[in-house]
Design an enzyme around this catalytic site. Structure first.
Site, PDB file in Angstrom:
ATOM      1  N   HIS A  42      87.849 130.383  60.163  1.00 40.73           N
ATOM      2  CA  HIS A  42      88.442 130.346  61.432  1.00 40.73           C
ATOM      3  C   HIS A  42      88.462 128.768  61.696  1.00 40.73           C
ATOM      4  O   HIS A  42      90.014 128.491  62.777  1.00 40.73           O
ATOM      5  CB  HIS A  42      87.918 130.649  62.160  1.00 40.73           C
ATOM      6  CG  HIS A  42      88.298 131.272  64.096  1.00 40.73           C
ATOM      7  ND1 HIS A  42      90.093 130.904  63.935  1.00 40.73           N
ATOM      8  CD2 HIS A  42      87.724 131.820  64.740  1.00 40.73           C
ATOM      9  CE1 HIS A  42      89.599 131.645  65.125  1.00 40.73           C
ATOM     10  NE2 HIS A  42      88.848 132.040  65.481  1.00 40.73           N
ATOM     11  N   ASP A  61     102.952 144.523  55.289  1.00 36.77           N
ATOM     12  CA  ASP A  61     103.594 145.930  54.100  1.00 36.77           C
ATOM     13  C   ASP A  61     103.160 144.881  53.392  1.00 36.77           C
ATOM     14  O   ASP A  61     104.282 143.657  53.139  1.00 36.77           O
ATOM     15  CB  ASP A  61     104.875 146.639  54.863  1.00 36.77           C
ATOM     16  CG  ASP A  61     105.471 147.110  53.623  1.00 36.77           C
ATOM     17  OD1 ASP A  61     104.758 147.163  52.857  1.00 36.77           O
ATOM     18  OD2 ASP A  61     106.334 148.028  54.077  1.00 36.77           O
TER      19      ASP A  61
END
Length: 461
Positions: free
Chosen positions: A170, A385
């Site tokens: 993070h 995608d």
């Protein structure tokens, strides 16, 4: 509102040996400083997310017999642009984090599982069974310093679908930065010559001023003693996911007066969950309760942070009240506290946070009696995608004992809504479920202030 418990689905995962995927072309060998927002203790941990892709989709790469091949190729090409991800974090003077751009690469695992997507349930809900097999923790890889900054596992399912599980350090990026990178991987996997959004580093935009000037009050970083001790181990907790559709959100809106009707769905849902969670944990009425919400600061600056910035651009403002006030006041009371906390975030506020980190040693936000909520509904995780279409589920894999994520989802009837994973001690979870159902019924019927008193104490959470 539909609570979901996961049953004990088991399956076998066959993994190839982990490998390091490096940039497909030479990249600069240099040091790049993280910002003073990036390297605070609050962001020095690993984030896991999972994306489930159905079988039967028309692949743009029909010659590839495993989606891992296309994703590995896209990853290698994307790392040419996002080459800091292929490096390692080092800590310099004053605990300053710096990326050593070594081009060593990110960890990548190709796997197969003897299970179908349908066996994970419909609709898909966290917790996902055998999570540790779907995102294998390569020994020695989960540290903050000197370790790969990303781990990606692609697991092909028996039905032809696949799962992409990603673990991010993070300190390198927030959720929006990760989405930007994964979109680039998907575009390159589908044959693009370059990402449609080029990455921008510019972490210096969120560096502390010289000299630092702490101009705002930052109670999220208070040093709060745990006076009663944390008595609950993770193995003594339970996890459920709750779905909130239009009916539930409408019921919540009925509970607040006309002058508050302009509040956001996030504010009113968070107010309800914070209140119900507090009642379920049953702290002493005088105990101080905290609610932290992640606020994206990209557009708080003038001019806004540049398009393509993929660092941490988050503020963590806190709402504070006593357990007694939160439990017995109308829902609008909590809504006002949350709205005030969010509205406090300005460009000066985030600059003041950076200055505070330099002044006090990159402090972590206070965790005692704190609930932290992250809204992922507009992060774009569901649009990634890799060449086989969009995922059926994309988001965090679980809620924490002190944290929840808001995930865009559909229920079994195909209705759009928000999925919220919750983790609590088992007894508190049952009380939370009862309280939430009772509150929604009361709000639906016009009772604007259903009051329930706590019976036991787990106030350290």
């Amino acid at each position: 509102m539909q609570p979901e418990d996961r049953d004990g689905l088991t399956f076998t995962v066959t993994r190839r040996d982990p490998e390091l995927v490096c940039p497909s072309e030479p990249t600069p060998r240099e040091y790049k400083r993280l910002s003073d927002i990036d390297d605070q203790d609050s962001f020095r941990f690993q984030i896991p997310i999972m994306q489930f892709y159905p079988g039967g989709c028309l692949s743009l790469m029909p010659q590839r017999d495993h989606p891992a091949l296309a994703i590995r190729d896209g990853l290698s090409k994307a790392l040419v642009y996002y080459y800091p991800f292929a490096g390692r974090l080092r800590e310099f003077h004053g605990r300053k984090l710096v990326v050593d751009c070594t081009a060593e690469g990110v960890l990548f695992i190709e796997a197969d599982a003897d299970v179908t997507l349908e066996q994970f349930g419909n609709p898909l809900r966290p917790l996902f069974p055998c999570f540790e097999e779907l995102l294998f923790d390569v020994p020695g890889s989960a540290g903050i310093l000197g370790c790969p900054l990303l781990l990606i596992q692609v697991t092909r399912l028996r039905c032809g679908g696949f799962i992409v599980a990603t673990r991010l350090n993070h300190a390198m990026s927030d959720g929006l930065g990760l989405v930007q990178f994964l979109n680039a991987v998907g575009e390159m996997a589908r044959g693009a010559d370059a990402p449609s959004v080029l990455p921008v580093w510019h972490r210096e935009l969120l560096e502390a001023r010289k000299p630092p000037r702490v101009t705002c009050i930052h109670r999220e970083y208070d040093e709060v003693p745990d006076t009663k001790g944390t008595s609950v181990a993770l193995e003594d907790t339970t996890h459920r996911s709750f779905f909130f559709g239009s009916t539930e959100i409408a019921a919540l809106r009925r509970s607040i007066p006309q002058h508050q009707q302009g509040c956001s769905t996030f504010e009113i849902l968070t107010a309800c969950l914070w209140r119900c969670r507090t009642i379920a944990l049953a702290p002493d009425s005088t105990e101080e309760m905290r609610l932290i919400c992640n606020v994206n600061c990209r557009n708080k600056f003038n001019p806004p942070l540049p398009k393509g910035f993929y660092g941490n651009a988050l503020a963590l403002p806190v709402a504070i009240t006593t357990a007694g006030e939160l439990s017995t006041s109308p829902l609008g009371y909590a809504v006002d506290l949350i709205k005030k906390a969010k509205d406090s975030v300005t460009e000066e506020y985030i600059r003041s946070v950076a200055d505070l980190m330099v002044s006090v040693g990159r402090r972590h936000y206070a965790v005692v009696r704190t609930y932290i909520v992250s809204d992922m509904t507009r992060a774009g995780l569901g649009d990634i995608d890799f060449g086989w279409g969009k995922p059926k589920y994309s988001g965090p894999v679980r809620g924490g004992l002190r944290s929840s994520f808001y995930i865009p989802s559909k229920n079994g009837n195909g209705e759009d809504g928000i999925l919220v994973p919750i983790r609590l001690p088992a007894a508190a979870m049952e009380q939370f479920d009862r309280e939430l159902k009772a509150a929604l019924r009361a709000y639906q019927s016009g009772d604007l202030n259903p009051i329930h008193k706590p019976k036991s104490s787990l106030s350290s959470l």
